[in-house]
Design a protein around this motif. Structure first.
Motif: not given
Length: 312
Positions: A86-91
């Motif tokens: 999720l963190f990487d997706f938002i980035l």
């Protein structure tokens, strides 16, 4: 091959979503929100070929806003999605937006009570990505149970409900062909109190025409006269949202909105819905405490609703 892949267009041939999706995330509704540039991002689970997350934005100058015109939007995702993904997706979404000269991102997730597990992960992820809270609102959400409405509300509101019944006020569903009548009534009630509505009738009519099965109209009648009315929206499979509602000042002493909300609650019970969202309580961007108190006396549980912003 990585377990998850990120996409800037909806992947072809995927086999459904691993998360509940709201009306406001459907492409048909996104098309109604704005004619401006739209940016969509998806997470695909490669093995199952199912979507595990998505987020949609509309461009507004140098800003990307989710949603452009809806009560909420932001990122929706599966409880099975690992936090790091999720963190990487938002980035990933930030980087793609930056390529199109976007420098500001605004996200408004659903109230916490809709999807508690996802909300409890999304908020700290956004804060760790240096998003700030632009606005903090409070929604009042009524959990729908087998208990009848009089058992979940405050004694004072029960008294008002009895008074309305003794005056022979009656609540009932209104056919959607009477949408203009209901809208005009609510608008008149708002204008009596020096408020307005966020959408014109033509805008509401267009959305209802696209999603007729999602909208339910309620009224409280004094014989043939409307005392109170509501336009509600089934925003997810199990949540009914009280979009617009009000009562005529001639009926202040009966507080017919209590009977109106009872009819919405009973509708939810019979339809198997999980939540009745009475909406936020704000005036001029600030908490309207008397309105919030009233909604809580009707069984509403406070649920935070944040708007996040970040300069990228």
């Amino acid at each position: 091959m990585s377990t998850y892949s990120f996409h800037t267009i909806e992947p072809c041939g995927y086999f459904g979503r691993e998360y509940p999706v709201s009306l406001f995330h459907l492409r048909e509704h996104l098309a109604l929100q704005s004619l401006n540039n739209r940016y969509s991002f998806f997470v695909l689970h490669e093995k199952s070929k199912k979507l595990f997350a998505e987020v949609h934005f509309h461009g507004d100058g140098p800003a990307a806003i989710s949603p452009m015109r809806a009560p909420f939007g932001s990122c929706v995702f599966s409880e099975k999605l690992p936090p790091e993904v999720l963190f990487d997706f938002i980035l990933f979404a930030e980087e793609e937006l930056r390529k199109d000269k976007i420098n500001t991102i605004i996200l408004k997730p659903a109230p916490a009570g809709y999807f508690p597990e996802q909300h409890n992960l999304l908020v700290p992820v956004l804060l760790n990505l240096n998003y700030g809270i632009q606005q903090a609102e409070v929604s009042a959400i009524v959990p729908v149970t087998e208990r009848p409405f009089p058992e979940i509300i405050d004694s004072w509101e029960n008294r008002k409900l009895r008074q309305a019944r003794e005056a022979e006020l009656v609540a009932r569903l209104i056919h959607d062909e009477n949408l203009e009548m209901v809208y005009s009534f609510i608008l008149e009630c708002r204008q009596q109190k020096h408020y307005s509505l966020s959408m014109t009738f033509e805008e509401v009519k267009l959305v209802v025409s696209k999603f007729p099965e999602r909208f339910v109209l309620f009224g409280v009648f004094d014989q043939d006269n409307l005392a109170a009315a509501a336009i509600t929206v089934r925003v997810t499979d199990d949540v009914l949202y009280n979009f617009y509602s009000d009562h005529h000042t001639n009926y202040d002493h009966f507080s017919p909105v209590v009977m109106l909300i009872e009819s919405e609650y009973e509708y939810c019970r019979h339809q198997g819905l999980r939540l009745l969202d009475l909406g936020t309580s704000s005036a001029g961007g600030k908490l309207n405490f008397p309105l919030l108190d009233f909604k809580m006396r009707l069984g509403g549980m406070p649920s935070p609703k944040f708007t996040f912003v970040k300069t990228i």
